[in-house]
Design an enzyme around this catalytic site. Sequence first.
Site, PDB file in Angstrom:
ATOM      1  N   GLU A   1     -21.910  -1.846 -38.506  1.00  0.00           N
ATOM      2  CA  GLU A   1     -20.706  -2.501 -37.964  1.00  0.00           C
ATOM      3  C   GLU A   1     -19.572  -2.252 -38.969  1.00  0.00           C
ATOM      4  OE1 GLU A   1     -19.474  -4.602 -35.415  1.00  0.00           O
ATOM      5  OE2 GLU A   1     -17.687  -4.521 -36.680  1.00  0.00           O
TER       6      GLU A   1
ATOM      7  N   CYS B   1     -18.586  -2.271 -21.726  1.00  0.00           N
ATOM      8  CA  CYS B   1     -17.809  -3.171 -20.862  1.00  0.00           C
ATOM      9  C   CYS B   1     -16.756  -2.423 -20.054  1.00  0.00           C
ATOM     10  CB  CYS B   1     -17.166  -4.282 -21.686  1.00  0.00           C
ATOM     11  SG  CYS B   1     -15.999  -3.665 -22.893  1.00  0.00           S
TER      12      CYS B   1
ATOM     13  N   GLN C   1     -19.206 -12.376 -27.698  1.00  0.00           N
ATOM     14  CA  GLN C   1     -19.155 -12.005 -26.279  1.00  0.00           C
ATOM     15  C   GLN C   1     -18.329 -13.048 -25.519  1.00  0.00           C
ATOM     16  OE1 GLN C   1     -20.178  -9.181 -25.263  1.00  0.00           O
ATOM     17  NE2 GLN C   1     -21.774  -8.500 -26.672  1.00  0.00           N
TER      18      GLN C   1
ATOM     19  N   ASP D   1     -23.812  -1.029 -28.701  1.00  0.00           N
ATOM     20  CA  ASP D   1     -22.873  -1.869 -27.950  1.00  0.00           C
ATOM     21  C   ASP D   1     -21.470  -1.544 -28.434  1.00  0.00           C
ATOM     22  OD1 ASP D   1     -21.601  -3.807 -26.476  1.00  0.00           O
ATOM     23  OD2 ASP D   1     -22.412  -5.506 -27.588  1.00  0.00           O
TER      24      ASP D   1
ATOM     25  N   TYR E   1     -22.962  -0.710 -33.785  1.00  0.00           N
ATOM     26  CA  TYR E   1     -21.837  -1.574 -33.382  1.00  0.00           C
ATOM     27  C   TYR E   1     -22.379  -3.007 -33.244  1.00  0.00           C
ATOM     28  CZ  TYR E   1     -20.339   3.074 -31.751  1.00  0.00           C
ATOM     29  OH  TYR E   1     -20.064   4.421 -31.644  1.00  0.00           O
TER      30      TYR E   1
HETATM   31  C1  SAM Z   1     -18.619  -4.940 -28.110  1.00  0.00           C
HETATM   32  S1  SAM Z   1     -18.712  -5.448 -29.798  1.00  0.00           S
HETATM   33  C2  SAM Z   1     -20.452  -5.695 -29.965  1.00  0.00           C
HETATM   34  C3  SAM Z   1     -20.911  -6.658 -31.032  1.00  0.00           C
HETATM   35  C4  SAM Z   1     -22.344  -7.149 -30.958  1.00  0.00           C
HETATM   36  N1  SAM Z   1     -23.258  -6.239 -30.326  1.00  0.00           N
HETATM   37  C5  SAM Z   1     -22.430  -8.510 -30.305  1.00  0.00           C
HETATM   38  O1  SAM Z   1     -22.999  -8.615 -29.217  1.00  0.00           O
HETATM   39  O2  SAM Z   1     -21.913  -9.484 -30.883  1.00  0.00           O
HETATM   40  C6  SAM Z   1     -18.405  -3.931 -30.614  1.00  0.00           C
HETATM   41  C7  SAM Z   1     -18.427  -4.030 -32.122  1.00  0.00           C
HETATM   42  O3  SAM Z   1     -18.274  -2.702 -32.666  1.00  0.00           O
HETATM   43  C8  SAM Z   1     -17.439  -2.757 -33.803  1.00  0.00           C
HETATM   44  N2  SAM Z   1     -16.918  -1.378 -33.934  1.00  0.00           N
HETATM   45  C9  SAM Z   1     -15.938  -0.793 -33.208  1.00  0.00           C
HETATM   46  N3  SAM Z   1     -15.814   0.515 -33.545  1.00  0.00           N
HETATM   47  C10 SAM Z   1     -16.744   0.754 -34.510  1.00  0.00           C
HETATM   48  C11 SAM Z   1     -17.121   1.916 -35.247  1.00  0.00           C
HETATM   49  N4  SAM Z   1     -16.511   3.085 -35.059  1.00  0.00           N
HETATM   50  N5  SAM Z   1     -18.130   1.815 -36.139  1.00  0.00           N
HETATM   51  C12 SAM Z   1     -18.745   0.615 -36.346  1.00  0.00           C
HETATM   52  N6  SAM Z   1     -18.435  -0.525 -35.684  1.00  0.00           N
HETATM   53  C13 SAM Z   1     -17.451  -0.450 -34.768  1.00  0.00           C
HETATM   54  C14 SAM Z   1     -16.450  -3.855 -33.509  1.00  0.00           C
HETATM   55  O4  SAM Z   1     -15.932  -4.401 -34.702  1.00  0.00           O
HETATM   56  C15 SAM Z   1     -17.319  -4.865 -32.728  1.00  0.00           C
HETATM   57  O5  SAM Z   1     -17.902  -5.816 -33.587  1.00  0.00           O
END
Ligand code: SAM
Length: 282
Positions: free
Chosen positions: A169, A240, A116, A213, A145
Amino acid sequence: MADLRCPQPMAGALEGIAERRWTPGADLMVAVDGDGMRHLVELAPAEDRHGGGSERRERGSGAGGSGRGKGDRRSTAARRAAAHSARTERVVDGTGRAVQYVSGRRWELSATGFWQPHYGAAQCYSDVVAEWADAAPGSLVWDLYCGVGVFAARLADQVGQTGAVHGVEFARTAVAEGRAALRDLPWLDLTAERVERWIVEQPEAAPDVVVLDPPRAGAGRDVISALSERSPRRIVHIGCDPASFARDVGLYKAAGYHPVALRVFDAFPGTHHVECVAAFER
Ligand SMILES: C[S@@+](CC[C@H](N)C(=O)[O-])C[C@H]1O[C@@H](n2cnc3c(N)ncnc32)[C@H](O)[C@@H]1O
């Protein structure tokens, strides 16, 4: 070097950057970790798989003009492919391995991996998620995610060893780093998979709480409809981008869920982005 005036970085984070020489077309990742160490990593210009040159060269030698012809569409496809291709990393400062702490837990992750983007944000959001999720001991919880499992760790503390937390993830490196940090929680597992694929492979599962998320594009219709069909008691959604967040709120409402709590954090000053966290129930 582009304009370095940005209200967000910690003191000293950008020190000396403007005076150094960098590879044209490269990106710089600057991360100050939980131990106060600065990591400076140069990402080589993205390769253009379609045209063979760098993204920057592709832009410079593209179809030209500003019309909406085929040339422009090919450029967009090339840029998308370039953005997703692996890029060579050069660690210039620090170790390239960031150490981060949330609620007394320690993660070690790549300095170019997701964290973050404010030194207090991960702790702050995970406190809100934990309070609103309020998962019962012994219950089943999903963290979609999940990155390296910051929220999943808090949820695992709530459900205890008679419960289960599944984190999903798609970044394999983040999953490996999360598993290493959370190996003392055997009732928590992290799966390297796309959420939209994983969710349809869980037909029988009825989680008590789901935390999501997603990235800026949000979760979207397919994911929200698949998880609403499992009828979780509570959903905690973090986003976000206020536009995709609002669209996702509409999808929850159409699925019979209504918001019971909402908080918005001005976490990205100087941009139109804000971090929105909402809890939904039926
Ligand atoms: C906003 S970050 C949130 C990470 C976690 N909640 C944190 O607070 O550290 C979004 C995450 O979703 C992953 N991501 C994006 N698209 C995805 C998908 N279709 N399936 C699984 N993961 C995904 C990204 O790699 C990233 O780590």
